[in-house]
Every structure is written in structure tokens, then in C-alpha cells.
Scaffold this active site. Sequence first.
Site, PDB file in Angstrom:
ATOM      1  N   HIS A  54       0.839  -1.203   0.000  1.00 19.81           N
ATOM      2  CA  HIS A  54       0.000   0.000   0.000  1.00 19.81           C
ATOM      3  C   HIS A  54       0.873   1.253   0.000  1.00 19.81           C
ATOM      4  O   HIS A  54       0.654   2.172  -0.796  1.00 19.81           O
ATOM      5  CB  HIS A  54      -0.937  -0.033   1.214  1.00 19.81           C
ATOM      6  CG  HIS A  54      -1.655   1.248   1.473  1.00 19.81           C
ATOM      7  ND1 HIS A  54      -2.554   1.802   0.579  1.00 19.81           N
ATOM      8  CD2 HIS A  54      -1.606   2.106   2.529  1.00 19.81           C
ATOM      9  CE1 HIS A  54      -3.027   2.936   1.081  1.00 19.81           C
ATOM     10  NE2 HIS A  54      -2.465   3.147   2.258  1.00 19.81           N
ATOM     11  N   HIS A  78       3.501   7.239   5.228  1.00 23.35           N
ATOM     12  CA  HIS A  78       2.287   7.913   5.704  1.00 23.35           C
ATOM     13  C   HIS A  78       1.502   7.154   6.771  1.00 23.35           C
ATOM     14  O   HIS A  78       0.814   7.762   7.574  1.00 23.35           O
ATOM     15  CB  HIS A  78       1.388   8.314   4.530  1.00 23.35           C
ATOM     16  CG  HIS A  78       0.542   7.188   3.997  1.00 23.35           C
ATOM     17  ND1 HIS A  78       1.005   6.309   3.057  1.00 23.35           N
ATOM     18  CD2 HIS A  78      -0.719   6.791   4.282  1.00 23.35           C
ATOM     19  CE1 HIS A  78       0.057   5.430   2.780  1.00 23.35           C
ATOM     20  NE2 HIS A  78      -0.998   5.688   3.510  1.00 23.35           N
ATOM     21  N   GLU A  82       0.438   5.907  12.617  1.00 20.31           N
ATOM     22  CA  GLU A  82      -0.877   5.427  13.001  1.00 20.31           C
ATOM     23  C   GLU A  82      -0.884   3.915  13.258  1.00 20.31           C
ATOM     24  O   GLU A  82      -1.580   3.442  14.138  1.00 20.31           O
ATOM     25  CB  GLU A  82      -1.900   5.788  11.925  1.00 20.31           C
ATOM     26  CG  GLU A  82      -3.308   5.871  12.497  1.00 20.31           C
ATOM     27  CD  GLU A  82      -4.337   6.174  11.433  1.00 20.31           C
ATOM     28  OE1 GLU A  82      -4.078   7.061  10.605  1.00 20.31           O
ATOM     29  OE2 GLU A  82      -5.390   5.506  11.434  1.00 20.31           O
ATOM     30  N   ASP A  83      -0.121   3.180  12.475  1.00 24.57           N
ATOM     31  CA  ASP A  83      -0.245   1.721  12.526  1.00 24.57           C
ATOM     32  C   ASP A  83       0.949   0.972  13.105  1.00 24.57           C
ATOM     33  O   ASP A  83       0.935  -0.252  13.162  1.00 24.57           O
ATOM     34  CB  ASP A  83      -0.493   1.167  11.109  1.00 24.57           C
ATOM     35  CG  ASP A  83      -1.806   1.657  10.535  1.00 24.57           C
ATOM     36  OD1 ASP A  83      -2.681   2.021  11.348  1.00 24.57           O
ATOM     37  OD2 ASP A  83      -1.959   1.680   9.310  1.00 24.57           O
TER      38      ASP A  83
HETATM   39 MN    MN Z   1      -2.835   4.579   3.925  1.00 26.87          MN
END
Ligand code: MN
Length: 497
Positions: A54, A78, A82-83
Site C-alpha cells: 500500500h 504515511h 498510526e499503525d
Molecule cells: Mn494509507
Amino acid sequence: MEKPKEPQVLTQLLKRLAAQFPGADLDMVRLAYEFADQAHQGQKRTNGEPYITHALAVANKLSTMRVDLNTVIAGLLHDVPEDTSYTVPDIRENFGVDVAALVEGITKLGTLKYRGMERYVENLRKMFLAISKDVRVVLIKFADRLHNLETLDALAPEKRQRIALESMEIFAPIAHRLGMWEIKGQLEDLSFKYTDQESYAWVSQLMATTSPSKEKNLAKVMALLRDKLDENQTITVLDIEGRAKFLYSLYKKLLRHDRDISKIYDLVAVRVIVENVTECYAVLGIIHQLWKPLRGRIKDYIAQPKPNGYQSLHTTVFVGPGEIVEFQIRTKAMDEESHYGPAAHWYYTEQGKPKEGIKMNSPRYAWVTELVKLQKEIRDTTEYLEHLKIDVFPENIFVFTPGGDVIALPDQATPVDFAYHIHSDIGNHCVAARINNKLMPLSTPLKSGDMVDIVIDKKRARPSPDWLQFVKTRTARERIKLELNRSRQLFGLFKKV
Ligand code: MN
């Protein structure tokens, strides 16, 4: 241990970047890939592919949008904060402030959730841009969303629907206002398939049966024009391309024309790209010598650009019995700008070197100017100006009132800050808060996009001194103290706080 082979997508990306930025050091791109690959190690997307695919897809899309290297690097990174266990400061340390700021912008945008409520839509779009601050963040978000839409089939129907609807109602209109036509068209067509399956099937069917014959005809038209332009020594033709209309925009047009495809003139349009404006008008003249123009269909958006900055000459001509073709004539710069909006050409100097970072305050983009105004208004009305330095927009979150109004509060602000921001009476009497329709403690830190509904009890005598422990705004702090001191004077109950 043997180093794993470089994936083909990365090789392609590096190749494209090397062509775009001759002599640039691409090691940072490679490092960003390795960093992201390691950070996302073991994570899979819903379709079973490793997560890094991704990140690579997003970076690849960005590399076709004429952005600077830092934006591509940020594209690779990006989803890291967050992950994964890595944070924005980790990214800052490894890739510098600019990349970190872009990734941070994307991470913040991730907290904005669309809840499908009509009256919030316009404010949500504004919030989206206010949080982004930098057009490059918007472009990364668009690249991210485009790839998510392309792989939407893997998701559960409900999530699919939400993402498609959000793309249609929030993202595509923003792309429109920023003049990013190509992106807008792609966002709409990819979402259309999920938001209205029946109409999508109808229009694609119509297109499939109508356009092949049109395209054959078009090839002849283009060849004839190419010959004529070649005869003319003074015009440098950079490109002539024929392209089908985007499905969703065709759909909307069909609805305005009795659902009759024979009434749609620009089903396929021919785009002629030349070097300068003088040549644009020369090409228009040649087209009108070859074919008879339709009355009222000649549009000069070069002399009079559209409000979002779009520039081009349009004309529709008869190329045969009942056969009509639309031509769009423009320069290379106009063409790039129509694809990718403001990022396209004021980002680059003539030497292909990036200019100063793109900020959304070019006077050409009326709506962007309006946004800058909005940010200023928020800044002027917020009461913690002591934190404000020149050029630094305070770390804001944007939350909704139940009526759909937007309130700007500092980061980590709570429902009590929100309540006092609305009115002292509401602050003094608040007993609970509903955040996105869920009852939550008054000390809960709010996030951008939250809808906050304050529950008040008129019988509540005074604010709680405990609130002083967690409120973030000066307004709330001062009003709580004021009210507590007033109570103390009235009842002699409390020590002065
Ligand atoms: Mn994404």
C-alpha cells in the site's frame, strides 16, 4: 544474511524519480522504503497483501503527480505513526522536519471521520483543509484514498460504503475546488461503483456500446488535425490525445439531458497540448477551418479562467453528419495544473527545482484564500493567543456542535473547555458530555471531527474544582475560578482557588 531483492514496484518508482529529478540523491527514498517495510513488518492488508504494498502504491501515485521528493518519501511513511510503534518524532529524526510535518498532517487527517450527516459536510471539507495546512498533505491523502478505493472489494460491505461515500462527498469536492480534475474524476469513478451500483452499471454499459464507434471516428479526426498542424511550421504540438469522459461526470450530464446519450457532445474529447498561448489560439483557428463549430460552444477560459484557476480553450465542432467532437486546447503548464491543481506548476522553478513549500495562500485559488481567512478567524477568536508565534498555527482540533458549527480548541481540550467556549452558563452547569452520541467523562480529550453535546443540569450549584486539573483553555480555567470564588463569597464554603 543476503539482502532481500528490491521489489519491482520500488525499482519502477526509483526509475521514474531519477528521470524527474536528474542528479537527485534517491537514497532517502530507499531508506524510507526500508524504514516503512520494517515498521509494517508482519502487517497485512485485508486483501492479504503485505502492508508495504500500500505504501509503495501511494508513493508511486504521488510520483506521477509532479510533487517534490519529500512528498514521495512521506507517501512511503504515511501510515507509520498510526499503525506501527514508530512515532512522528522518530520520522523527524530520520527524515527531517519537512517529511515529518507531512506525515503528521496525514496522521491528524486520519482522525477526521465522516458520519454521513448532511449539515456537517461543508464544515468537514473546511476542517479537512484547515488540518492539512499544506497542499502536499492533501495530495498524499488523495493518493492514499485512490489506492484504498482501488482495493475496496476486500473490505466488508458497510466499510466499503462508508469509504466510497466519504470519497464522493468530502474528497472529490475538495479536489474540484483545488482544480485537481484528474484526481476528482478518479475519486468519483472509483466511488460511483459502490455508492450507486445500478446507475454505475447503466452508464458503463452505455459507454461500452457507444464509445468504440466514436473512438474509431475520433482516431481519423485526430490524424487529420495532426497533419494540418504539422504543415504549420509555427506550432509546436506537444501532444494530441483523445479521452473518454469520466463515468460519473457523464452520469450527471445524462441526468440533465433526459438520459439521452446522443445529446452528450463531449463523450470523448480531444486535448491538444502546445507550447504557448499564441499557439493555443492558432490551433483553435485551424480547427475551425477544418470543421464547422457549434454556435455558443466556443469558450475562452484562457482570457477568462474559471474561478478555480482552470485555463483552456474549448470548442465543439461538427466532424461529420451527426458527429460532434469537443476540443480542449491548452499549454503544458495549464494541462498539468488541470490534473494536479496548485501543486503542479507553482511548485517548480524553470530548472525543475522545488520552490519554497506550497502553502495554500495563492491568490489564484479563491476557495483556498477563503480557507486562509477561516484559519485567521479561528486564530483571532481563540483566546489562547499567548501561545501563538508568527507563522505557527496553534495545534488545533476542530469539533462540531450538535448544530453542525465548528469550534476550534487547543489540542487535548475536553468537553468542559468546549462547554465554556459556548457559554459560561453551559460550563457552570455541565454534568456530562455525549461525544459522537456516546456518554463520556467530562475529562475526555476531544479529537478533530468529534460531535460534542453537553448535558447540563440547572440544579448543579457550581463547577467542580477538579476540572481545573484537566481543562486546557484559559477561558475555562478563568471562568471556573471566577465562579468558585463567587460561590465562596456567597456561601463562605471554599478556600480561594
Ligand atoms: Mn494509507
